[in-house]
Motif scaffolding. Structure first.
Motif, short mmCIF file in Angstrom:
data_model
loop_
_atom_site.label_atom_id
_atom_site.label_comp_id
_atom_site.label_asym_id
_atom_site.label_seq_id
_atom_site.Cartn_x
_atom_site.Cartn_y
_atom_site.Cartn_z
N ASN A 60 1.24 9.46 -5.70
CA ASN A 60 1.66 10.84 -5.46
C ASN A 60 2.68 11.30 -6.50
O ASN A 60 2.67 12.45 -6.93
CB ASN A 60 2.25 10.97 -4.05
N GLY A 61 3.56 10.37 -6.89
CA GLY A 61 4.54 10.71 -7.91
C GLY A 61 3.91 11.00 -9.25
O GLY A 61 4.35 11.90 -9.99
N GLN A 74 -5.99 11.42 0.73
CA GLN A 74 -5.58 12.19 1.90
C GLN A 74 -6.79 12.74 2.66
O GLN A 74 -6.85 12.69 3.89
CB GLN A 74 -4.68 13.34 1.48
N ILE A 89 0.90 4.29 -2.75
CA ILE A 89 0.65 5.70 -2.43
C ILE A 89 1.79 6.57 -2.96
O ILE A 89 1.55 7.65 -3.52
CB ILE A 89 0.50 5.88 -0.91
N VAL A 90 3.01 6.10 -2.79
CA VAL A 90 4.16 6.85 -3.30
C VAL A 90 4.08 7.00 -4.82
O VAL A 90 4.32 8.08 -5.38
CB VAL A 90 5.49 6.16 -2.90
N ILE A 91 3.72 5.92 -5.50
CA ILE A 91 3.60 5.96 -6.96
C ILE A 91 2.48 6.91 -7.38
O ILE A 91 2.65 7.72 -8.30
CB ILE A 91 3.33 4.54 -7.51
N ALA A 102 -5.12 10.96 -5.45
CA ALA A 102 -4.20 11.22 -4.34
C ALA A 102 -4.80 12.20 -3.33
O ALA A 102 -4.70 12.00 -2.12
CB ALA A 102 -2.88 11.76 -4.88
N ARG A 106 0.83 -1.22 0.00
CA ARG A 106 0.00 0.00 0.00
C ARG A 106 0.86 1.26 0.00
O ARG A 106 0.58 2.21 -0.74
CB ARG A 106 -0.92 -0.01 1.22
N SER A 107 1.88 1.28 0.83
CA SER A 107 2.74 2.47 0.92
C SER A 107 3.42 2.76 -0.42
O SER A 107 3.52 3.91 -0.85
CB SER A 107 3.79 2.28 2.01
N ALA A 108 3.86 1.69 -1.08
CA ALA A 108 4.50 1.87 -2.39
C ALA A 108 3.50 2.42 -3.40
O ALA A 108 3.85 3.29 -4.23
CB ALA A 108 5.07 0.54 -2.88
#
Length: 230
Positions: A63-64, A117, A59-61, A113, A55-57
Motif C-alpha cells: 500500500n505504501g 482489497q 500489505i503495508v509495504i 493493492a 503478511r500484514s507487513a
C-alpha cells in the motif's frame, strides 16, 4: 486565446509530430499496464487468499508503494540499466523499453493493492461455497479474478492514469529524445518551458481526451455487465 485556437488546429489537422508522440506514449503506457496486470492481478489475489507470517507487513509495504515517488523509481531503474549497473549490458537505457519497465514498476503496486482489497472482499462472500466445492488455491484465484473482472477495471484505470501522467520517471530513463523517447507529458513540460504553447496545449487536450474516453468506455462496460447480471 490564440494559443488555444492553434492547439485545436494542430489536433484537428492531424499534425504528424503530435500524433507520433501520442502513439509512443500510448504504446509505452499500455505496455507497462499490461505487464503490471500480468504480475499484479495474481499477486494481489494470492495475497488476499493466503495467510502467512509477515503478511500484514507486506500489505503495508504494498500500500505504501502506491505512493512511491516516481523520481525514486526512475533513479532505481537508471542505476539498474546504466553501463555500470547489473543490467547495463542489455543496452536498454534511454529507450522506450526502459520507460516501459519504469512505468510498470510504478503501476504494479497500485494494481496489486487494489486487486487484493477487491478479492479479499469477494472472498468473504464466496468462501463457504468454494470451500464446500473443494476448490483448490489456484481455482479460487482464477474464480475470484474472473468474477471480479469488471470491478477490477477500476484498478486498471488507476494504473493507466498513473502511467500516462508520469513525467519524472520517463524523463530519467528515457532521456526525452526527440522522435524516439519523447512522450506527451515530457513534451508538454519541454514545450511549455520553450514557450511553444500550441503544441503543449494540443498534447494536453489529446491526453485529457484519451483518459476521458478510456474511463467512459470502462464505465460503459461496467454498466453493461450490471444490466446483464440484473
Amino acid at each position: 486565446m490564440s494559443e488555444g485556437i492553434s492547439a485545436w488546429q494542430l489536433v484537428a489537422s492531424g499534425d504528424a509530430t503530435l500524433f507520433a508522440i501520442v502513439r509512443l506514449s500510448l504504446a509505452v503506457s499500455l505496455s507497462a499496464v499490461a505487464i503490471a496486470v500480468v504480475v499484479g492481478l495474481p499477486l494481489g489475489a494470492v495475497l488476499a487468499l493466503t495467510r502467512f507470517p509477515g503478511r500484514s507487513a507486506l500489505i503495508v509495504i504494498l500500500n505504501g508503494f502506491m505512493g512511491l515517488p516516481p523520481v525514486v523509481v526512475g533513479l532505481a531503474v537508471y542505476l539498474l540499466l546504466s553501463r555500470s549497473g547489473p543490467l547495463g549490458e542489455l543496452g536498454l537505457l534511454f529507450t522506450p523499453a526502459a520507460m516501459v519497465v519504469a512505468q510498470a514498476l510504478l503501476v504494479l503496486p497500485i494494481i496489486a493493492a487494489l486487486t487484493r482489497q477487491t478479492i479479499e472482499d469477494l472472498w468473504r462472500e464466496y468462501r463457504d461455497e468454494l470451500t464446500a466445492m473443494g476448490v483448490g488455491p489456484t481455482g479460487r484465484v482464477a474464480t475470484l479474478l474472473w468474477d471480479s473482472r469488471f470491478s477490477l477495471i477500476t484498478a486498471l484505470l488507476a494504473g493507466f492514469g498513473r502511467a500516462a501522467a508520469e513525467v519524472g520517471t520517463v524523463m530519467i530513463v528515457g532521456g526525452n529524445i526527440d522522435g524516439f523517447t519523447r512522450t506527451m507529458t515530457t513534451t508538454i513540460a519541454l514545450e511549455t518551458s520553450k514557450g511553444n504553447l500550441p503544441l503543449a496545449m494540443g498534447l494536453g487536450l489529446v491526453l485529457i481526451g484519451l483518459i476521458m474516453a478510456i474511463n467512459a468506455a470502462a464505465w460503459g462496460v461496467r454498466l453493461w455487465s450490471e444490466q446483464r447480471a440484473g
